[in-house]
Design a protein around this motif. Structure first.
Motif, short mmCIF file in Angstrom:
data_model
loop_
_atom_site.label_atom_id
_atom_site.label_comp_id
_atom_site.label_asym_id
_atom_site.label_seq_id
_atom_site.Cartn_x
_atom_site.Cartn_y
_atom_site.Cartn_z
N GLN A 1 66.97 109.47 31.50
CA GLN A 1 65.93 109.79 30.53
C GLN A 1 64.55 109.77 31.18
O GLN A 1 63.71 110.63 30.91
CB GLN A 1 65.98 108.83 29.34
CG GLN A 1 67.26 108.88 28.55
CD GLN A 1 67.57 110.24 27.93
OE1 GLN A 1 66.92 111.24 28.16
NE2 GLN A 1 68.63 110.29 27.15
N GLU A 2 64.31 108.82 32.05
CA GLU A 2 63.03 108.75 32.76
C GLU A 2 62.86 109.96 33.67
O GLU A 2 61.78 110.55 33.76
CB GLU A 2 62.92 107.45 33.56
CG GLU A 2 61.63 107.30 34.33
CD GLU A 2 60.38 107.33 33.47
OE1 GLU A 2 59.32 107.72 34.00
OE2 GLU A 2 60.44 106.98 32.27
N TYR A 3 63.93 110.36 34.32
CA TYR A 3 63.89 111.52 35.20
C TYR A 3 63.62 112.80 34.39
O TYR A 3 62.82 113.64 34.78
CB TYR A 3 65.20 111.64 35.98
CG TYR A 3 65.17 112.71 37.04
CD1 TYR A 3 64.41 112.54 38.20
CD2 TYR A 3 65.90 113.89 36.89
CE1 TYR A 3 64.37 113.53 39.17
CE2 TYR A 3 65.86 114.87 37.86
CZ TYR A 3 65.09 114.69 39.00
OH TYR A 3 65.05 115.66 39.96
N PHE A 4 64.28 112.92 33.24
CA PHE A 4 64.06 114.07 32.38
C PHE A 4 62.58 114.12 31.95
O PHE A 4 61.95 115.18 31.98
CB PHE A 4 64.96 114.02 31.14
CG PHE A 4 64.79 115.20 30.23
CD1 PHE A 4 65.50 116.36 30.44
CD2 PHE A 4 63.90 115.15 29.15
CE1 PHE A 4 65.34 117.47 29.59
CE2 PHE A 4 63.74 116.24 28.32
CZ PHE A 4 64.45 117.40 28.54
N ARG A 5 62.02 112.98 31.55
CA ARG A 5 60.62 112.93 31.13
C ARG A 5 59.69 113.35 32.27
O ARG A 5 58.73 114.09 32.06
CB ARG A 5 60.24 111.53 30.64
CG ARG A 5 58.82 111.48 30.06
CD ARG A 5 58.43 110.09 29.61
NE ARG A 5 58.32 109.17 30.72
CZ ARG A 5 57.28 109.09 31.56
NH1 ARG A 5 56.25 109.90 31.42
NH2 ARG A 5 57.26 108.21 32.52
N LEU A 6 59.99 112.90 33.47
CA LEU A 6 59.18 113.26 34.63
C LEU A 6 59.21 114.77 34.88
O LEU A 6 58.17 115.41 35.06
CB LEU A 6 59.66 112.52 35.88
CG LEU A 6 58.99 112.91 37.19
CD1 LEU A 6 57.53 112.51 37.19
CD2 LEU A 6 59.73 112.27 38.36
N ILE A 7 60.39 115.37 34.86
CA ILE A 7 60.52 116.81 35.09
C ILE A 7 59.90 117.57 33.92
O ILE A 7 59.21 118.58 34.13
CB ILE A 7 61.99 117.22 35.32
CG1 ILE A 7 62.59 116.46 36.50
CG2 ILE A 7 62.11 118.73 35.52
CD1 ILE A 7 61.88 116.67 37.82
N LEU A 8 60.11 117.11 32.70
CA LEU A 8 59.51 117.73 31.51
C LEU A 8 57.98 117.76 31.66
O LEU A 8 57.35 118.81 31.47
CB LEU A 8 59.91 116.95 30.26
CG LEU A 8 59.26 117.36 28.94
CD1 LEU A 8 59.71 118.75 28.53
CD2 LEU A 8 59.61 116.34 27.85
N SER A 9 57.40 116.65 32.01
CA SER A 9 55.94 116.57 32.18
C SER A 9 55.46 117.47 33.30
O SER A 9 54.41 118.11 33.19
CB SER A 9 55.50 115.13 32.45
OG SER A 9 55.78 114.32 31.34
N THR A 10 56.23 117.54 34.37
CA THR A 10 55.85 118.38 35.51
C THR A 10 55.89 119.86 35.15
O THR A 10 54.99 120.62 35.48
CB THR A 10 56.80 118.11 36.70
OG1 THR A 10 56.69 116.72 37.06
CG2 THR A 10 56.44 118.97 37.89
N VAL A 11 56.93 120.28 34.43
CA VAL A 11 57.12 121.70 34.14
C VAL A 11 56.23 122.20 33.00
O VAL A 11 55.62 123.25 33.12
CB VAL A 11 58.61 122.01 33.84
CG1 VAL A 11 58.80 123.46 33.41
CG2 VAL A 11 59.46 121.72 35.07
N VAL A 12 56.15 121.46 31.90
CA VAL A 12 55.41 121.96 30.74
C VAL A 12 54.15 121.17 30.41
O VAL A 12 53.33 121.62 29.61
CB VAL A 12 56.29 122.04 29.47
CG1 VAL A 12 57.48 122.95 29.69
CG2 VAL A 12 56.70 120.67 28.98
N GLY A 13 53.98 120.02 31.00
CA GLY A 13 52.88 119.13 30.65
C GLY A 13 51.51 119.75 30.73
O GLY A 13 50.69 119.62 29.82
#
Length: 156
Positions: free
Chosen positions: A7-19
């Motif tokens: 979940q932490e990894y998903f949040r990191l990638i989510l923030s990187t891609v769309v943040g």
């Protein structure tokens, strides 16, 4: 990888891609670690007139014991416009999956179905899936929530 790490990894990638794109549009990721641990990530923006736009990513991950070579993780996106109390009786209240909004409401057959989940097995696939969802959110979801874009059937 343990579920919490996933979940932490998903949040990191989510923030990187769309943040960055979401921030430029005025959306901010809510700081809710307990929801993040369950795979729910919600971006919020004030739309004025006591209304808020929400973009939710629901991520389903698998623990090590659940991983199999034919199994992938997945996520779904939901857009919502509501007041602070999430009053569903308010006529301005809207909650719709992004895929249903795009495929059913706008009639754009860019996704396999109106009940689409983006699935992935690797970081590269996750990045591509988030980028695709992000483009649809910026192109359809955000303007829809702001009332700037309405489906063709809504005008009929």
């Amino acid at each position: 990888m343990k579920r919490q790490e996933q979940q932490e990894y998903f949040r990191l990638i989510l923030s990187t891609v769309v943040g960055q794109a979401f921030a430029a549009a005025g959306y901010a990721l809510e700081e809710r670690p307990s929801q993040w641990a369950g795979g729910l990530y919600r971006f919020v923006k004030s739309l004025g007139d006591d209304l808020f736009g929400f973009i939710e990513f629901q991520h389903l991950s698998y623990t090590d014991s659940e991983w199999a070579s034919n199994t992938s993780s997945r996520f779904r996106v939901t857009v919502q416009r509501s007041d602070v109390r999430h009053t569903t009786s308010d006529p301005r209240y809207i909650r719709r999956s992004l895929s249903a909004l795009v495929v059913e409401d706008f009639g754009v057959a860019i996704l396999p179905s109106a009940d689409h989940w983006w699935s992935f097995r690797s970081t590269e696939e996750l990045g591509k899936a988030l980028a695709e969802a992000g483009h649809l959110i910026v192109g359809y979801g955000m303007p829809f929530l702001a009332g700037e874009l309405t489906p063709p059937s809504a005008g009929s």
